[in-house]
Design a protein around this motif. Structure first.
Motif, PDB file in Angstrom:
ATOM      1  N   GLN A 219       0.830  -1.213   0.000  1.00  0.00           N
ATOM      2  CA  GLN A 219       0.000   0.000   0.000  1.00  0.00           C
ATOM      3  C   GLN A 219       0.861   1.258   0.000  1.00  0.00           C
ATOM      4  OE1 GLN A 219      -2.750   0.176   3.276  1.00  0.00           O
ATOM      5  NE2 GLN A 219      -3.191   2.339   2.939  1.00  0.00           N
ATOM      6  N   ASP A 220       1.912   1.257   0.800  1.00  0.00           N
ATOM      7  CA  ASP A 220       2.876   2.357   0.817  1.00  0.00           C
ATOM      8  C   ASP A 220       4.098   1.918   0.020  1.00  0.00           C
ATOM      9  OD1 ASP A 220       4.401   4.594   1.377  1.00  0.00           O
ATOM     10  OD2 ASP A 220       5.001   3.887   3.376  1.00  0.00           O
ATOM     11  N   PRO A 221       4.342   2.539  -1.151  1.00  0.00           N
ATOM     12  CA  PRO A 221       3.799   3.809  -1.673  1.00  0.00           C
ATOM     13  C   PRO A 221       2.828   3.661  -2.834  1.00  0.00           C
ATOM     14  CG  PRO A 221       5.868   3.336  -2.749  1.00  0.00           C
ATOM     15  CD  PRO A 221       5.586   2.143  -1.861  1.00  0.00           C
ATOM     16  N   TYR A 222       2.467   2.418  -3.217  1.00  0.00           N
ATOM     17  CA  TYR A 222       1.780   2.245  -4.501  1.00  0.00           C
ATOM     18  C   TYR A 222       0.351   2.775  -4.498  1.00  0.00           C
ATOM     19  CZ  TYR A 222       5.846  -0.268  -6.061  1.00  0.00           C
ATOM     20  OH  TYR A 222       7.137  -0.582  -6.417  1.00  0.00           O
ATOM     21  N   ALA A 223      -0.370   2.602  -3.395  1.00  0.00           N
ATOM     22  CA  ALA A 223      -1.745   3.100  -3.357  1.00  0.00           C
ATOM     23  C   ALA A 223      -1.775   4.616  -3.525  1.00  0.00           C
ATOM     24  CB  ALA A 223      -2.417   2.686  -2.052  1.00  0.00           C
ATOM     25  N   ALA A 224      -0.862   5.281  -2.853  1.00  0.00           N
ATOM     26  CA  ALA A 224      -0.813   6.742  -2.967  1.00  0.00           C
ATOM     27  C   ALA A 224      -0.452   7.172  -4.379  1.00  0.00           C
ATOM     28  CB  ALA A 224       0.193   7.314  -1.963  1.00  0.00           C
ATOM     29  N   GLY A 225       0.406   6.398  -5.047  1.00  0.00           N
ATOM     30  CA  GLY A 225       0.773   6.726  -6.415  1.00  0.00           C
ATOM     31  C   GLY A 225      -0.439   6.722  -7.338  1.00  0.00           C
ATOM     32  N   PHE A 226      -1.299   5.715  -7.188  1.00  0.00           N
ATOM     33  CA  PHE A 226      -2.514   5.676  -8.001  1.00  0.00           C
ATOM     34  C   PHE A 226      -3.503   6.751  -7.555  1.00  0.00           C
ATOM     35  CE2 PHE A 226      -1.076   1.483  -9.355  1.00  0.00           C
ATOM     36  CZ  PHE A 226      -1.540   1.427 -10.664  1.00  0.00           C
ATOM     37  N   ALA A 227      -3.678   6.900  -6.247  1.00  0.00           N
ATOM     38  CA  ALA A 227      -4.655   7.871  -5.748  1.00  0.00           C
ATOM     39  C   ALA A 227      -4.292   9.294  -6.155  1.00  0.00           C
ATOM     40  CB  ALA A 227      -4.763   7.767  -4.229  1.00  0.00           C
ATOM     41  N   ASN A 228      -3.010   9.611  -6.136  1.00  0.00           N
ATOM     42  CA  ASN A 228      -2.582  10.957  -6.521  1.00  0.00           C
ATOM     43  C   ASN A 228      -2.633  11.159  -8.030  1.00  0.00           C
ATOM     44  OD1 ASN A 228      -2.080  11.627  -3.837  1.00  0.00           O
ATOM     45  ND2 ASN A 228       0.066  10.983  -3.942  1.00  0.00           N
ATOM     46  N   GLY A 229      -2.517  10.073  -8.789  1.00  0.00           N
ATOM     47  CA  GLY A 229      -2.489  10.202 -10.239  1.00  0.00           C
ATOM     48  C   GLY A 229      -3.851  10.256 -10.890  1.00  0.00           C
ATOM     49  N   ILE A 230      -4.883   9.683 -10.217  1.00  0.00           N
ATOM     50  CA  ILE A 230      -6.224   9.620 -10.798  1.00  0.00           C
ATOM     51  C   ILE A 230      -7.122  10.619 -10.075  1.00  0.00           C
ATOM     52  CG2 ILE A 230      -8.218   8.153 -11.279  1.00  0.00           C
ATOM     53  CD1 ILE A 230      -6.334   5.738 -11.170  1.00  0.00           C
ATOM     54  N   ARG A 231      -7.590  11.575 -10.791  1.00  0.00           N
ATOM     55  CA  ARG A 231      -8.395  12.642 -10.213  1.00  0.00           C
ATOM     56  C   ARG A 231      -9.643  12.082  -9.534  1.00  0.00           C
ATOM     57  NH1 ARG A 231     -10.401  16.734 -14.573  1.00  0.00           N
ATOM     58  NH2 ARG A 231      -8.168  16.591 -15.001  1.00  0.00           N
ATOM     59  N   GLY A 232      -9.823  12.415  -8.242  1.00  0.00           N
ATOM     60  CA  GLY A 232     -11.028  12.040  -7.517  1.00  0.00           C
ATOM     61  C   GLY A 232     -11.107  10.596  -7.073  1.00  0.00           C
ATOM     62  N   ALA A 233     -10.040   9.826  -7.247  1.00  0.00           N
ATOM     63  CA  ALA A 233     -10.078   8.415  -6.856  1.00  0.00           C
ATOM     64  C   ALA A 233     -10.242   8.281  -5.346  1.00  0.00           C
ATOM     65  CB  ALA A 233      -8.803   7.715  -7.306  1.00  0.00           C
ATOM     66  N   THR A 234     -11.022   7.295  -4.932  1.00  0.00           N
ATOM     67  CA  THR A 234     -11.153   6.972  -3.515  1.00  0.00           C
ATOM     68  C   THR A 234     -10.318   5.738  -3.210  1.00  0.00           C
ATOM     69  OG1 THR A 234     -13.092   5.560  -3.861  1.00  0.00           O
ATOM     70  CG2 THR A 234     -13.492   7.912  -3.458  1.00  0.00           C
ATOM     71  N   LEU A 235      -9.794   5.667  -2.009  1.00  0.00           N
ATOM     72  CA  LEU A 235      -8.954   4.546  -1.593  1.00  0.00           C
ATOM     73  C   LEU A 235      -9.552   3.886  -0.363  1.00  0.00           C
ATOM     74  CD1 LEU A 235      -6.385   2.789  -1.546  1.00  0.00           C
ATOM     75  CD2 LEU A 235      -5.258   4.639  -0.283  1.00  0.00           C
TER      76      LEU A 235
END
Length: 261
Positions: A219-235
């Motif tokens: 999850q750290d750091p990959y989830a944040a990488g996707f969440a920051n890259g996709i506008r409005g994504a929820t995690l």
């Protein structure tokens, strides 16, 4: 789930598709390991959706891997399968490698995907947290890598058979060679095919679901990488779950999917 075959692009590929359930259409893209026999997560999804789960060439009896050489080939293949199934803007969900493909589809054709679920997706790479090389792993190493509950993982991955049984090992290695031959085009030696530079194109309402104890794609750091890259994504990070979060915590995973469906 019922299985049948569809042909894409006038016979370019012939793929097995598992279908079942009733409700809104959901296209599910599997990870590098494929699907389990009588897959319990597909069955859970089929309680809420009309599920369509195609197998990539190289998995079971799906054919046409020679036509899928690059990430773009595989991405367009996803749309070819959608067309062959007569699907228009289904809920698109993918796990691990399948999440990588689903994200690429949503980035390449942002107007064609309006709801996206990524379960522990591959596709990014961070040197400070390198992903283990699944291509070098032996069967007995996989349960602890993929599951928070390694005992559960061992039972699921072997269907209750002995990991040290020569017959099982032979069948596993032969099947795995075909599967990883396809998966290696996307994941080996690292799964970085430039997706991070395309995430900004995704316009779909996106739900990211992660096993909080994922040891393969942490999850750290990959989830944040996707969440920051996709506008409005929820995690949604689900505790006591590993990379196979949808099998260890199916109800929590279904709830996260329902939130955008």
């Amino acid at each position: 789930m019922q299985a049948h075959h569809v042909e894409t692009a006038n016979g370019r590929c012939r793929v097995r598709v598992y279908q079942g359930g009733a409700g809104p259409d959901l296209l599910y893209l599997h990870g590098a390991g494929g699907l389990f026999p009588d897959d319990p997560f597909l069955a859970a999804l089929a309680g809420r959706y009309r599920v369509h789960a195609p197998l990539l060439p190289g998995y079971e009896d799906s054919e046409g891997a020679e036509h899928l050489r690059t990430m773009l080939d595989v991405t367009l293949h996803g749309f070819d399968v959608m067309e062959a199934l007569g699907l228009e803007r289904p809920l698109l969900a993918g796990h691990s490698m399948g999440g990588m493909i689903a994200a690429e589809m949503a980035a390449v054709a942002p107007m064609a995907v309006d709801r996206l679920v990524l379960l522990c997706p591959a596709g990014l790479w961070y040197d400070r947290a390198p992903m283990p090389d699944i291509f070098a792993k032996l069967p007995f190493e996989l349960p602890g890598l993929l599951f928070h509950d390694a005992a559960m993982g061992s039972t699921m991955l072997t269907a209750g058979l002995d990991l040290d049984d020569p017959a099982f090992l032979s069948e596993f290695m032969i099947g795995n060679a075909r599967r990883l031959g396809m998966a290696g085009k996307l994941l080996f030696p690292i799964p970085d095919r430039g997706l991070k530079d395309r995430l900004y194109r995704i316009r779909a309402r996106t739900a990211l679901v992660w096993g909080a104890e994922d040891r393969l794609i942490p999850q750290d750091p990959y989830a944040a990488g996707f969440a920051n890259g996709i506008r409005g994504a929820t995690l949604t990070a689900i505790p006591q779950a590993g990379h196979m979060v949808q099998y260890e915590r199916p109800e929590e995973t279904l709830a996260a999917i329902a939130a955008i469906a």
